[in-house]
Write a protein that holds these residues in place. Sequence first.
Motif, PDB file in Angstrom:
ATOM      1  N   LEU A 130       1.264  -1.455   0.009  1.00 43.33           N
ATOM      2  CA  LEU A 130       0.146   0.114  -0.164  1.00 43.33           C
ATOM      3  C   LEU A 130       1.124   1.573  -0.081  1.00 43.33           C
ATOM      4  O   LEU A 130       0.618   2.516  -0.974  1.00 43.33           O
ATOM      5  N   ALA A 131       1.835   1.427   0.957  1.00 46.23           N
ATOM      6  CA  ALA A 131       2.763   2.831   0.498  1.00 46.23           C
ATOM      7  C   ALA A 131       3.697   2.542  -0.555  1.00 46.23           C
ATOM      8  O   ALA A 131       3.312   3.619  -1.011  1.00 46.23           O
ATOM      9  N   ASP A 132       3.927   1.814  -1.334  1.00 48.06           N
ATOM     10  CA  ASP A 132       4.507   1.627  -2.412  1.00 48.06           C
ATOM     11  C   ASP A 132       3.319   1.800  -3.581  1.00 48.06           C
ATOM     12  O   ASP A 132       4.214   3.208  -4.088  1.00 48.06           O
ATOM     13  N   ARG A 133       2.180   1.732  -3.447  1.00 47.22           N
ATOM     14  CA  ARG A 133       0.929   2.825  -4.154  1.00 47.22           C
ATOM     15  C   ARG A 133       0.835   4.212  -4.278  1.00 47.22           C
ATOM     16  O   ARG A 133       0.857   4.303  -4.751  1.00 47.22           O
ATOM     17  N   ILE A 134       1.413   4.077  -2.666  1.00 46.22           N
ATOM     18  CA  ILE A 134       0.850   5.983  -2.229  1.00 46.22           C
ATOM     19  C   ILE A 134       1.704   6.855  -3.244  1.00 46.22           C
ATOM     20  O   ILE A 134       1.915   7.368  -3.423  1.00 46.22           O
ATOM     21  N   ILE A 135       2.994   6.113  -3.018  1.00 46.32           N
ATOM     22  CA  ILE A 135       3.775   6.998  -3.254  1.00 46.32           C
ATOM     23  C   ILE A 135       4.140   6.884  -4.709  1.00 46.32           C
ATOM     24  O   ILE A 135       4.537   7.663  -5.552  1.00 46.32           O
ATOM     25  N   GLU A 136       3.988   5.566  -5.358  1.00 50.00           N
ATOM     26  CA  GLU A 136       4.200   5.908  -6.606  1.00 50.00           C
ATOM     27  C   GLU A 136       2.944   6.643  -7.830  1.00 50.00           C
ATOM     28  O   GLU A 136       3.776   7.531  -7.782  1.00 50.00           O
ATOM     29  N   LEU A 189      -9.043  -0.074  -4.626  1.00 52.60           N
ATOM     30  CA  LEU A 189      -9.236  -1.013  -3.186  1.00 52.60           C
ATOM     31  C   LEU A 189      -8.333  -2.124  -2.921  1.00 52.60           C
ATOM     32  O   LEU A 189      -7.764  -2.692  -4.446  1.00 52.60           O
ATOM     33  N   VAL A 190      -7.456  -2.031  -1.735  1.00 53.06           N
ATOM     34  CA  VAL A 190      -6.508  -3.374  -1.872  1.00 53.06           C
ATOM     35  C   VAL A 190      -6.893  -3.611  -1.313  1.00 53.06           C
ATOM     36  O   VAL A 190      -7.212  -3.684   0.296  1.00 53.06           O
TER      37      VAL A 190
END
Length: 625
Positions: free
Chosen positions: A36-42, A252-253
């Motif tokens: 999730l953190a990867d997705r938010i930052i990218e 939605l993760v």
Amino acid sequence: MLIASQSHPASARSLNQTTSPAVILVNYGEDLLASLADRIIEQNLPRLPDLSQAVVLLPNLHSATALRRTLLKNAKQRGVQALLGPRITTLQGWLDRQVSLPQTRITPQRRLLMLTEVLLDHSHLYGKGSPWALAENLAELFDELTLHQTGLPGDYAEFVQLLRSAYRAGTPAAEAMGREATLVHTLWHAWHRQLQADGVVEPSTAHILKLAAYTDNRSAADLYFYIAGFHHLSPAEAEWVENLLEKGQACLVIQGAHHPGCEDAGCHPDAALEGMPGLPHATPSNASPREEDPAGAFFDTVFARQGPPLRERALEFASRYPRSPVADHLHLFAAAGADEEARAIEIQIRRWLLDDCRRIAIVTENRRLARQVRALLEQAGVQIADSAGWALSTTSAAAALERWLQTVEEQFDQQPLLDLLKSPFVFTRQERQQLNETIYRLEHHIIHGGNVARGLERYRQQVEKRRHALGGWTEQQSEEILDLLGRVEQAATPLLNRLEGRHRPSLYIAALQESMERLGMSETLAGDDAGSLLLRQIGTLADAAADSGMEIGWKEFRAWLGHTLESSHFCPTVAGSQVQLMNLTLSNPGHFDALIIAGLEREHLPGAMTPSPFFNNAVRIELGL
């Protein structure tokens, strides 16, 4: 029995795409929070460090700190040393802050009081049963009906016909079914008339109304939602999420793995979308075939709902993987008893700490075992963060209050009276050594020496006998005991006035609060973590009772108070602990270096549904539950 497993961080992420899919599946074995953190930052790389327009909705906030830490770590790898945002909360918490309703949302305590009042007005429907116990069961049923947006037909005959069809009931069952139908149908509509008359809404209805109100909230048009870690959404929540997905405002993760054909009934239980009814467009955007994952195949084989029996599946799996892919990471321990199990857990935790494991979790539904483990680890100098906590009723603060109420109820019986007087929560303004000496003389010379079991007057009479009969018994010592008994009586007076007859709940609460003030208990509890929570809960009861005109007896009041203390949970604050203790629900969506699943006895295994006193499964399905 316990299961101990040790996991290793996944080397690859399933969220490394440049596009922004609406529904993302994170494979089991991977860290959902890291993905999730990867997705938010990218996704927000051009806007860093500003993540103020991102909102993360989690099932609970126990993983919020870990997510913030991971986000900051990822940002620093990209040269960003600090972040503004995102907002991390729960769905309920977000709606409560963003949406105001014209009606007042009642607390669970007031709801139970109102439901009991409705039941007392229809006492002919349930005979001699406890209205308080029935109110709790009705609250659960009404919550389910509301959250699933299932209203009961206004016409009673139509409702009976619906039940008769679901039960496939013939004439012999008609009478029993009629009683159940009459009870539920009458009370459902009476309850809603009461809510409407008072201009209030109960929590489940408020949740649905806020979901509907927020859907049209234009001020949220520039926000983007990351909804992560959920396994189930109610129909109203699923509709709300679907609306955001259609607008391109959400991602939605879900932890799960895509299996071809899982859209059919009876699919694999890790088909995460199965628990998301009402999301027709929620097809995973990254549902490409998974890489070879022996550990994943192991669990797929174990939990398959269809196909050959388990033994045949196991033999076939062993032919494909001669060496078990979980042999080095998953271990079973069969304990001879609770003490051995607790000790085994403590030893394993200490071993992992010596191996420099930094994130360790103990997951169990057995609260007694949890208390044993916590005590053993604390004795060994290991601080443990208990995320699940324990019932407020089991704390020393609540125990002191319980002994006080028992003292008043049982005519100052010597056992609860002495327990209360020895408690650190009462009469704290008096010098403790002098108080202890007075309590000692009361216990040994008056109660035990005079063989007096209960009664303030009998205690006083024995003091007078001792004053004149024994040498070495000073006038001052007699006066100190009499003064102590007088203060106890003064504190008890407000409650003694309410033991008989029927009174409004607000009068009981006021009497309780006044007696606690006179004991010095309120002041002392305010300085104790569990005690302050106890005072807040009593304050909540006072607010709930403020507008109630019903009259109840002392037993009903005690049932209401007891339910509140039993359903409230106390979680002590422990900062920086490497070991977390939690139940299964709170473990989601955590990721740990090492994990123990403890207390795997039948009565503590998850999945066993508590049977409802209303309706069997066929009727529940017919009603959409």
